[in-house]
Scaffold this active site. Structure first.
Site, PDB file in Angstrom:
ATOM      1  N   SER A 134      34.818  36.657  35.890  1.00 45.97           N
ATOM      2  CA  SER A 134      33.522  35.983  35.831  1.00 45.97           C
ATOM      3  C   SER A 134      33.567  34.670  36.613  1.00 45.97           C
ATOM      4  CB  SER A 134      33.122  35.772  34.363  1.00 45.97           C
ATOM      5  OG  SER A 134      31.770  35.366  34.246  1.00 45.97           O
ATOM      6  N   ASP A 220      25.574  44.665  35.581  1.00 42.49           N
ATOM      7  CA  ASP A 220      26.158  43.342  35.324  1.00 42.49           C
ATOM      8  C   ASP A 220      25.188  42.257  35.820  1.00 42.49           C
ATOM      9  OD1 ASP A 220      27.630  40.902  35.573  1.00 42.49           O
ATOM     10  OD2 ASP A 220      29.502  42.013  35.678  1.00 42.49           O
ATOM     11  N   HIS A 232      29.339  43.432  31.771  1.00 42.50           N
ATOM     12  CA  HIS A 232      30.200  42.348  32.265  1.00 42.50           C
ATOM     13  C   HIS A 232      31.458  42.166  31.412  1.00 42.50           C
ATOM     14  CE1 HIS A 232      30.817  38.702  34.642  1.00 42.50           C
ATOM     15  NE2 HIS A 232      31.010  37.997  33.555  1.00 42.50           N
TER      16      HIS A 232
END
Length: 257
Positions: A134, A220, A232
């Protein structure tokens, strides 16, 4: 609870169906889920031994995770087990905040460049592996190609020097918010997708393509502009088994077994 501000650039860049109260719940789910899955304890971030290992893995955690490698610990452990050579590890020391995202990512950009540079200077013969999830995946890309410079990320910054980046032999990104479409290193189900904060033309990761695998799945919200925040959350579960042999293969090619 994560504070959500309408004025946030992140909020404006996320599809309307997941803004407002729904986004608070989604981001909250992200934080809770990643923290629940990620192993706890400082030992996961400690370097192996006092000298220079043959390999060093530098991990950058996801937004809202506690200090350490976070959920991507699973991949770090698999890389360590994948070679018989010594492998040390460390984690990028940065805020990992969702809000204000630009402040957090700018601090992370500075931190990862400093930490990678220090590691190379300390152990110049070491092979480096970068892994990030991320916001951490963004930092892993930024250290190689430059950070900031896109709406919501603050001022542009230069990449680390080639004398430092040349020590990096493999890179894994999970759910990169700066994901760019249709590159040779795109993996997952959303290869044609563009992330929330696209890279500028002078920050391309293409020169490093042979060293990278960047995983992004359809739905996502961060790397693919989708509406499903849960897309995600499971990259380590779905893709560690693919990412590990890629990294090990790069290490083997560099003479590490």
């Amino acid at each position: 609870m994560i504070s959500f501000k309408r004025s946030s650039i992140v909020a404006r860049r996320i599809p309307k169906k997941v803004t407002g109260a729904a986004a608070v719940l989604a981001f909250g789910a992200l934080g809770v889920a990643t923290l629940a899955i990620a192993p706890s304890g400082a030992s996961a971030t400690a370097a192996s031994g006092s000298g220079c290992a043959a390999v060093h893995v530098l991990a950058a955690r996801a937004s809202t995770e506690s200090s350490g490698p976070g959920i991507i610990t699973s991949l770090v452990s698999k890389i360590q087990s994948g070679v018989s050579a010594s492998v040390s590890t460390s984690s990028v020391d940065y805020p990992a905040l969702l809000f204000p995202y630009d402040t957090s990512s700018t601090a992370g950009d500075t931190a990862i460049k400093s930490e990678l540079t220090a590691q190379v200077q300390k152990c110049p013969s070491q092979k480096i592996v970068l892994v990030g999830y991320s916001q951490g995946a963004q930092l892993v890309g930024d250290v190689l190609a430059g950070g900031g410079g896109s709406l919501g990320l603050g001022a542009a910054s230069a990449p680390v020097s080639s004398s430092i980046s040349s020590h990096v032999v493999a890179v894994i990104q999970y759910g990169d918010p700066r994901h760019m479409p249709n590159t040779s290193f795109d993996k997952g189900t959303a290869n044609g997708a563009t992330g929330l904060f696209p890279r500028t033309s002078n920050q391309s990761l293409v020169p490093f393509a042979s060293k990278i695998q960047s995983y992004c799945d359809t739905g996502d919200p961060f790397c693919a502009g989708g509406l499903n925040v849960f897309a995600h959350l499971d990259y380590t579960i779905k893709y560690d088994s693919s990412a590990t042999p890629f990294v090990v293969g790069k290490l083997n090619a560099a003479g590490i077994h």
